[in-house]
Design an enzyme around this catalytic site. Structure first.
Site, PDB file in Angstrom:
ATOM      1  N   LYS A 164       0.862  -1.188   0.000  1.00 39.63           N
ATOM      2  CA  LYS A 164       0.000   0.000   0.000  1.00 39.63           C
ATOM      3  C   LYS A 164       0.900   1.240   0.000  1.00 39.63           C
ATOM      4  O   LYS A 164       1.987   1.225   0.590  1.00 39.63           O
ATOM      5  CB  LYS A 164      -0.884  -0.025   1.252  1.00 39.63           C
ATOM      6  CG  LYS A 164      -1.735   1.214   1.457  1.00 39.63           C
ATOM      7  CD  LYS A 164      -2.821   1.340   0.414  1.00 39.63           C
ATOM      8  CE  LYS A 164      -3.619   2.647   0.593  1.00 39.63           C
ATOM      9  NZ  LYS A 164      -4.522   2.878  -0.549  1.00 39.63           N
ATOM     10  N   CYS A 216      -2.514  10.049  -5.909  1.00 36.99           N
ATOM     11  CA  CYS A 216      -3.695   9.685  -5.110  1.00 36.99           C
ATOM     12  C   CYS A 216      -4.707  10.837  -5.171  1.00 36.99           C
ATOM     13  O   CYS A 216      -4.397  11.961  -4.794  1.00 36.99           O
ATOM     14  CB  CYS A 216      -3.313   9.401  -3.663  1.00 36.99           C
ATOM     15  SG  CYS A 216      -4.784   9.055  -2.667  1.00 36.99           S
TER      16      CYS A 216
END
Ligand code: SIN
Length: 308
Positions: A44, A127
């Site tokens: 992640k 992101c």
């Protein structure tokens, strides 16, 4: 069928791997990836401090794909630095995905993570889900600053995960900038940011953060992903390996990414929906496509998309 591939000098036993974010936050999830048929373990995207991420519901699957606004839930970079040497025992490459809430977070995280010696480091400039934080990858100057801060701090290959671009002028500007920053590979694309999915029955949005706006993934974004893979492959040619991410649901989708110039593919939505067994299915399906078309490896078909 030989489905191995090489990116920036690192050999992967299979060309399929998880996208950062899909089943890769906790130790248990990362170890399960290690035991699976995935060709790599991708962490992640990590931040300085551990994060719970955005309020739930923050993921929603629908027939066209998925929308998410996870908000970078992760264990914090120190925890991943401890985990990485153990993950390497699974005998496949480990890719550490690095994010940051400020520009200076990126080199700080990258320097410590590099000590743990993942096989590659991916700098996530894309992101879309942190309220108040625009995607750095849409700002070429900020992207260049970050990459030039990270590069001298690490000894392993440095990749960049970019958002989708929708105009050739942006591919040109970003490609030229990336060529100045010592980038070893690209990951194209992150989710298509700030989409909106509506539930007409309930007359609501489907995820809670950011008023329902979130990153789109899965089947519906494949043409956007392919276009970005192709555009950057044409810009850099063979000197920049590309991981294609976006819309890989079956082996045929992966084949399309390879035709456009990808050297490997990552899967997000299909992994979340189907679980780790997806890797074996995808490998069998891609093997069948390559066999039917007379290719012996990914390298044989990579970049060979014909124009009319
Ligand atoms: C998220 O955690 O919100 C998704 C991560 C990303 O899009 O990079």
């Amino acid at each position: 069928m030989n489905l191995s591939t090489t990116i920036a000098g690192v050999t992967f036993p299979s060309c399929f791997m998880n996208a950062a974010g899909a089943l890769c936050v906790t130790r248990e999830e990362l170890e399960a990836l290690g035991r699976s048929a995935a060709g790599a373990i991708v962490t992640k995207s990590m931040t300085i401090e551990a994060r719970h991420g955005n309020p739930e519901p923050r993921y929603y699957g629908f027939s066209g794909g998925s929308i998410n606004s996870m908000g970078l839930p992760n264990l914090g970079y120190r925890a991943y630095a401890e985990l990485i040497p153990q993950l390497k025992r699974f005998g496949k490459p480990v890719i550490a995905s690095v994010a940051g809430l400020t520009e200076d977070d990126f080199p700080t995280i990258a320097e410590l993570i590099n000590v743990a010696q993942p096989d590659l480091i991916e700098v996530n400039l894309s992101c879309p889900n942190i309220p108040g934080k625009p995607q750095i990858g849409y700002d070429p100057d900020a992207s260049e600053r970050v990459l030039k801060k990270v590069r001298p701090k690490i000894t392993v290959p440095m990749g960049v995960k970019l958002p989708p671009y929708f105009d050739p002028a942006h591919h040109q500007v970003m490609g030229t900038m990336l060529g100045r920053c010592g980038v070893d590979f690209l990951n194209l694309i992150n989710s298509v940011g700030n989409g909106l999915v509506v539930d007409p029955e309930r007359e609501t949005v489907v995820i809670k953060p950011k008023g329902g706006f979130g990153g789109l993934g899965g089947r519906l974004i494949k043409p956007v992903a392919l276009a970005n893979v192709r555009a950057f492959y044409k810009f850099f040619g063979e000197r920049m390996p590309i991981i294609g991410t976006g819309g890989v649901i079956d082996g045929g989708d992966a084949f399309e990414h390879f035709l456009c110039g990808a050297s490997a593919v990552q899967v997000g939505t299909v992994l979340v929906e189907e679980g780790l067994d997806a890797f074996q299915r995808l490998e069998a399906e891609l093997g069948a496509v390559l066999h039917r078309k007379g290719y012996r490896s990914i390298q044989d078909c990579r970049g060979r998309l014909k124009e009319l």
